[in-house]
Each structure stands twice: as C-alpha cells, then as structure tokens.
Design an enzyme around this catalytic site. Structure first.
Site, mmCIF file in Angstrom:
data_model
loop_
_atom_site.group_PDB
_atom_site.id
_atom_site.type_symbol
_atom_site.label_atom_id
_atom_site.label_comp_id
_atom_site.label_asym_id
_atom_site.label_seq_id
_atom_site.Cartn_x
_atom_site.Cartn_y
_atom_site.Cartn_z
ATOM 1 C CD GLU A 134 19.157 -17.736 -6.634
ATOM 2 O OE1 GLU A 134 19.090 -18.419 -7.662
ATOM 3 O OE2 GLU A 134 18.708 -16.576 -6.565
ATOM 4 C CE LYS A 149 20.019 -14.493 -8.298
ATOM 5 N NZ LYS A 149 18.670 -14.467 -8.544
ATOM 6 C CB CYS A 199 -0.877 0.027 1.238
ATOM 7 S SG CYS A 199 -1.943 -1.395 1.379
ATOM 8 C CG HIS A 239 32.892 -37.910 -9.224
ATOM 9 N ND1 HIS A 239 33.220 -39.243 -9.150
ATOM 10 C CD2 HIS A 239 32.512 -37.552 -7.977
ATOM 11 C CE1 HIS A 239 33.014 -39.680 -7.920
ATOM 12 N NE2 HIS A 239 32.586 -38.672 -7.187
ATOM 13 C CD GLU A 242 20.194 -13.812 -12.302
ATOM 14 O OE1 GLU A 242 19.339 -14.074 -13.150
ATOM 15 O OE2 GLU A 242 20.013 -14.004 -11.087
ATOM 16 C CG ASN A 291 0.153 2.429 3.640
ATOM 17 O OD1 ASN A 291 -0.876 2.426 2.976
ATOM 18 N ND2 ASN A 291 1.262 3.034 3.263
ATOM 19 N N GLY A 292 -0.827 -0.846 6.679
ATOM 20 C CA GLY A 292 -0.532 -1.608 7.892
ATOM 21 C C GLY A 292 -1.679 -2.538 8.229
ATOM 22 C CD1 TRP A 330 -0.295 -6.681 -0.902
ATOM 23 C CD2 TRP A 330 0.722 -6.115 -2.803
ATOM 24 N NE1 TRP A 330 0.453 -7.753 -1.312
ATOM 25 C CE2 TRP A 330 1.087 -7.443 -2.467
ATOM 26 C CE3 TRP A 330 1.257 -5.543 -3.965
ATOM 27 C CZ2 TRP A 330 1.958 -8.199 -3.245
ATOM 28 C CZ3 TRP A 330 2.120 -6.315 -4.722
ATOM 29 C CH2 TRP A 330 2.464 -7.612 -4.378
ATOM 30 C CE LYS A 365 11.299 -9.320 -11.105
ATOM 31 N NZ LYS A 365 12.447 -10.001 -10.467
ATOM 32 N NE ARG A 373 4.355 1.821 -0.894
ATOM 33 C CZ ARG A 373 5.041 2.175 0.187
ATOM 34 N NH1 ARG A 373 6.037 3.010 0.096
ATOM 35 N NH2 ARG A 373 4.717 1.698 1.358
HETATM 36 C C1 F6R Z 1 16.918 -15.116 -11.799
HETATM 37 C C2 F6R Z 1 15.556 -14.982 -12.242
HETATM 38 C C3 F6R Z 1 14.975 -16.052 -13.096
HETATM 39 C C4 F6R Z 1 13.575 -16.372 -12.570
HETATM 40 C C5 F6R Z 1 12.870 -17.369 -13.485
HETATM 41 C C6 F6R Z 1 11.520 -17.733 -12.949
HETATM 42 O O1 F6R Z 1 17.289 -14.067 -10.952
HETATM 43 O O2 F6R Z 1 14.915 -14.025 -11.931
HETATM 44 O O3 F6R Z 1 15.768 -17.186 -13.120
HETATM 45 O O4 F6R Z 1 13.686 -16.903 -11.297
HETATM 46 O O5 F6R Z 1 12.722 -16.787 -14.752
HETATM 47 O O6 F6R Z 1 10.714 -16.597 -12.860
HETATM 48 P P1 F6R Z 1 9.431 -16.552 -11.949
HETATM 49 O O7 F6R Z 1 9.893 -16.684 -10.528
HETATM 50 O O8 F6R Z 1 8.807 -15.214 -12.215
HETATM 51 O O9 F6R Z 1 8.557 -17.698 -12.366
#
Ligand code: F6R
Length: 603
Positions: free
Chosen positions: A476, A480, A2, A499, A483, A100-101, A74, A598, A27
């Site tokens: 992971e 990070k 919110c 191996h 990418e 908000n809250g 939200w 994204k 947000r």
């Molecule tokens: C890595 C990243 C991607 C997403 C993947 C799945 O930082 O953002 O590997 O994790 O494309 O995306 P979602 O979570 O939106 O299904």
C-alpha cells in the site's frame, strides 16, 4: 458528516443560508434542511437528497426571512428519511434545533420526555434537545434559562444551534466535543460548524470552546460559560484563507487534510456498534469459505485482513483482487464474500459480488459511501463512517477499513477460542490508543518526513519491502508513492528479494523497508536480513523503523513503538506523508493525479 450553518441579519438571508449549506456539502450528507423565523413562527423545510434538490422544491434562495439555521445530515441515529432530517422541533414548534454529534443519554431523556407527554416525530437523538428546551421553558418562561437547562442535561458530543419565536432576534449555539464557530459580519452575523459555512461573507470568527454557548444577534454576540453563566471575553480571529483553501480546512491539499483526519476517522470506526461487527462476524463464522475482496488499495486492505484473520482467529480468508475474482471463483451457497470499497461503486468489485451472488454466495461489505451500489447490493454492510474522501488517492478510508477488519478478526478470534478475554481487552485498549499515536506522528514527525521526501524526491525507482503483515503495508505504501508522484515504486515481500529482484539493486534503486518493532522477534530479524541483503549490494535503504538503536540504514524514520497489534498502522501513516511530500516536491497534481479516478466504474 453533518454540517451546521446559520445567519441572523438586517437583510434577507435566503442566498447566504443556501450558500452556507452548499459549502458544507463536501463533508458528505444524505439529507438537508433549513428553519427560519417568519412572522413570529418557525418554518421548517427539509428533505432527503442534495441541497439543490431541496432548494428546487423549497426555493431556499428566495427566502426573505432574516434569521435562520440550516443543516446537512449524515445519518447516525435513525434511517435516511425526511422525518429524521434536521432541523427538529419541539411539540409546538417553538424550539427548533440542528445538531452535529451524538447525544449519549438520549434514550433515557426520550423516555422521560415521553412520560411527560411530549410527542416525537423522528427517530433521532437530536429531537430530544428541542423537547428538553420546551420542557425547561414551561418551567422558567425564559429562553436562555431553558437553553442552559437543556444543555446541562445532555451527555455526549454536540455542536448545536437553536431558534425560537420566543426570542426571534437571536440564534443560540453551543458546543461540546464538536466544532462550532461564530462569524462576525457587517449587519449580519453567522454561525457554522466550520469556516466554509460563511467564509464568503466574513473572515472574522469567534471560536467556541467546550462548555461555552453563544447568543448571536444581527449586530452583536455574547459567549457565556455553561457552568457559571458568566460572560466569556472572546477574541476575534481573522482567517487568512481564501474560501477555496478553507474548504480544505486550511490544508493545501485534500490528501493532507484527509491524512490528518485519520485520528478522528479511527475514533469513529471504533465507535461503530459491536452488533454491526458481530453481524458480519456471524456470516463469516457460518461460511465454509470466506473471500476478502478489493482492488487497488482495497485489495491491499483485504490482504492485510487475510493476515489478521490467520493471526488472530486462525481463519483462512484469502484476499482476491476483484478484477481477477471471476477467473478464480469457486464460490457457492456456503461461501461468504466480504467486499471492501471506499466508493461502493468500483466496477470490478460490483461485478465480482454480482457473480458471487449468482452462485448463491452470501455477501457483505465494508463501504464508506452510504447508498452506494455495493452498500445496497450486499446482504450486510458495515458503513465505515470515515466522512468524504475527496482526494482521489485513498488514505483515511483505507486505514479505517484495516481497523474494521481488525475488529472483525478480534471478534472471530474470541469466538473461535484463539483469543482469551484478557488478550481481547489488551487488543481493544491498543486500538483505543491508536488515534493518539497517529496524532503524535502527524504533529511530531511530519517535518522529518517532509525533509526526507525532499532529500529523495529525485529517486526514479523505489522498492518497498515488508514481511508478514508488514508486507501489505509495504504494498500500500508503494501504491501511494507511485500513484501520487508518478515515480516507479514496487512493493514485495522481503523474502522475494533473493529470488530474482536482488539483480536490480544498485546505488540508484532506493529500497524502503517497513520494519516491525524488535519485539516482533523472528519477523524483525528476517526483515533486517533483507536490509542486509540490499546493503551488501550497495543499495540505499530507507528504514521506517521502531528501533532507535539500529543504525544500519542509509536514512531512516524512527517511530515510537505501540502495541504489536497496532504497530503496522503507524508506518502506513508515515508512508502516506512521504508520498504526499514527494508529490509536492515534484509539483504533482496531488488531489487529482493523472490516470486515476475516485470511483472506477468501468472494467
Ligand atoms: C488508490 C485508490 C484505488 C482504490 C480502488 C478501489 O489510492 O484509491 O486503488 O482503492 O480503485 O476503489 P474503492 O475503494 O472505491 O472500491
């Protein structure tokens, strides 16, 4: 999440109210609304949908009113409906609030107000505040006394703003555990839940503290203590940011902002109702086969979940990368597929779920974006409530997904008898302590991590190693790094080294090892043997470790050991920062790295 804004001015405010809510859109929200004083009564315009959709129906920008408040919602209490959108009003529309809250005691207050004859229009916790002010006003006939009386009855968290025709020249505002600030302008003053609400009009701000309330007029403001009623002298802080930067909350990139939002995001995840966790646990317990599904980061989250289910609940729940799911699929009507997705739109995950549904499987999901395809298509969804993740690279959403899988594993472990009540309590206490431990890393280790990133920014090849549940963390962490920096980084289990991969080790290949605390016993010893193997071949080892005594590494970051359950989370936060600072050292496009979207909505 919110957002609140408000303007009180000698001039028409339509444009500024509209811009204010637009700048809070980042947000994330599902509905929005405004309230303004018009000829001594309050008008409310609100609806579900975007600010522009509401503006096109309601012409917010054309308003000639001079006093108004606005909100982006939200949903927490109550569905996404027009009635539940803010602002909310008292019975006779004389007191109108945005909030908000979460008001923790709203059920009791609502019952009392209903008994006193108040009529409610929404399902929200917020509406009780408007009625409460009206109730107090009926007794005192004074707006400020009514406002204070209502605030004193509230428990929980709030940032609040209120307008009333009984005091048409002021906006009332207050905060308790939720940010609320006043913007001091020329011939206009503002309020906002963050600077973005008014940064285009003034950079002079007054920050309310918990237990303070403000009364804001066109050319002045006062802040008072809720407890004593005394005036609190406030200093004006001038924000040295331009509006673009401030949208990032003062951080140079969304990635860093979102890494820093993790303590709060974890707290929100821990406040998701036990019933929501239990409902998905019911489905998992009832299924003959459970698959955890994700892709990219969320596949690694799923893999983390697989270890948790095995360790805490003695349960087999294999992780499958959703781009491969259809090729492996053996689901049937006795199966449950639990998908994990930040966006809720990822094509491979959507298609895998569709495929599983066609075969009669039950489906559930952990999703960040409300109303997304995955949230709508599954039988049961846990909305993770991490707030918008703007940076293309996932950080806070992934960490929160891991927290929710931990909660599911604890619930299943309790049911399956693998966790005693006492151990469950210990685990829950460990999770509750985690936000503070993440804050310690962010506050105390960022400088060290940045320095390490700059020292090693020219490394061309990284190997990230972990064992046990630290293996998905290493995967992971390596994702990070690659990418956001475009530097080659591969994750693998420590045991894989001998191996084949040891052949690559030389002084140019750097190895990052995620080391569990020494209390992990055998896992610790086995991880350290991987370190020895790399060192023996002249490799450079960077350790993220809990053991300040062990000095075998060429370079290291030492963290303070938390509980065994939460120990894997902290190296992940450190690795996010390492990737971020390496990317800034290499001048990469941090928030929008190349070749990554994204929401990956194609196959
Ligand atoms: C890595 C990243 C991607 C997403 C993947 C799945 O930082 O953002 O590997 O994790 O494309 O995306 P979602 O979570 O939106 O299904």
């Amino acid at each position: 999440m919110c957002g609140i804004t408000g303007v009180v001015s000698f001039h028409p405010i339509g444009d500024r109210l509209y811009e204010g809510v637009r700048h809070l859109e980042y947000r994330g929200y599902d509905s929005c609304g405004i309230a303004f004083l018009d000829d001594h009564h309050v008008e409310i315009r609100k609806d579900i949908g975007s600010v522009d959709e509401v503006d096109s129906k309601e012409n917010i920008r054309q308003l000639t009113a001079q006093v108004g408040i606005a909100h982006t919602r939200w949903a927490t209490h109550g569905k996404v409906t027009k009635e539940n959108a803010h602002p909310h009003q008292s019975c006779h529309g004389e007191f109108v609030v945005v909030h908000n809250g979460i008001i923790a005691n709203y059920k009791r207050l609502r019952d009392e107000l209903l008994k006193a004859g108040h009529h409610f229009r929404s399902e929200t916790d917020t509406e009780v505040i408007a009625h409460l002010i009206e109730q107090h006003f009926a007794e005192s006939g004074d707006v400020e006394r009514a406002w204070v009386g209502a605030l004193r009855a509230l428990q929980g968290s709030y940032a609040l703003a209120m307008i009333s025709p009984h005091d048409p020249d002021h906006i009332y505002c207050a905060r308790h555990e939720g940010p609320l600030i006043i913007g001091v302008g020329s011939e206009s003053n503002y309020i906002g839940s963050d600077f973005n609400a008014f940064i285009d009009y003034t950079k002079s701000t007054v920050i309310l503290e918990d237990g303070e309330y403000g009364i804001v007029s066109r050319d002045s403001f006062s802040v008072k203590s809720l407890q004593s009623g005394d005036v609190v002298e406030k200093t004006i802080t001038v924000i040295p940011w331009d509006s673009e930067l401030s949208r990032k909350g003062g951080y140079p990139h969304y990635m860093l902002k979102e890494i820093h939002e993790q303590p709060q995001a974890v707290r929100s995840a821990l406040s998701i109702g036990d019933d929501e966790i239990a409902a998905v646990a019911d489905m998992m317990a009832a299924a003959r086969r459970v698959h955890l599904l994700g892709v990219g980061t969320t596949y690694y989250v799923a893999l983390f979940g697989q270890y948790l289910m095995a360790q805490l609940a003695d349960m087999d729940a294999p992780a499958v990368s959703s781009d491969e799911f259809r090729h492996l699929d053996r689901t049937d009507s006795h199966s449950l597929v639990l998908a994990i997705s930040q966006s809720g739109e990822t094509y491979d995950t959507v298609m895998s779920l569709r495929h599983a549904k066609e075969r009669g499987a039950k489906t559930a999901a952990i999703v960040n974006v409300m109303g997304s395809s995955i949230a709508r298509m599954v039988d049961r969804v846990i909305l993770q409530g991490s707030g918008p993740e703007v940076c293309v690279v996932s950080t806070k959403a992934a960490l929160v997904q891991m927290i929710l899988l931990t909660r599911l594993a604890i619930e299943l472990g309790t049911r399956r008898g693998t966790l005693s009540a006492a151990v469950r309590r210990e685990h829950e206490a460990a999770l509750a302590a985690l936000p503070g431990q993440i804050e310690t890393i962010l506050n105390e280790k960022s400088g060290l991590i940045r320095a390490a990133a700059y020292r090693h920014a020219r490394v061309q090849n990284w190997l990230f190693l972990g064992r046990g549940i630290y293996y998905p963390i290493a995967l992971e962490a390596s994702l990070k790094m690659k990418e956001v920096t475009y530097v080659h980084a591969e994750g693998m289990p420590g045991g894989f080294l001998k191996h084949g991969t040891l052949s690559l080790v030389d002084d140019k290949l750097y190895t990052l090892v995620v080391v569990p605390p020494p209390s992990a016993g055998e896992l610790y010893a086995m991880t350290m043997s991987s370190v020895e193997e790399v060192k023996a071949r002249g490799g450079f080892v960077f350790g993220i470790t809990y053991d300040g005594e062990e000095d075998i590494f060429n370079d290291r970051l030492v963290l303070s050991p938390p509980s065994e359950l939460t120990a894997p989370f902290l190296p992940l936060v450190a690795a996010q920062l390492l990737a971020y600072f390496t990317a800034t050292a290499l001048k990469r496009n941090v928030d929008k790295p190349r070749s990554l979207a994204k929401s990956v909505t194609v196959a």
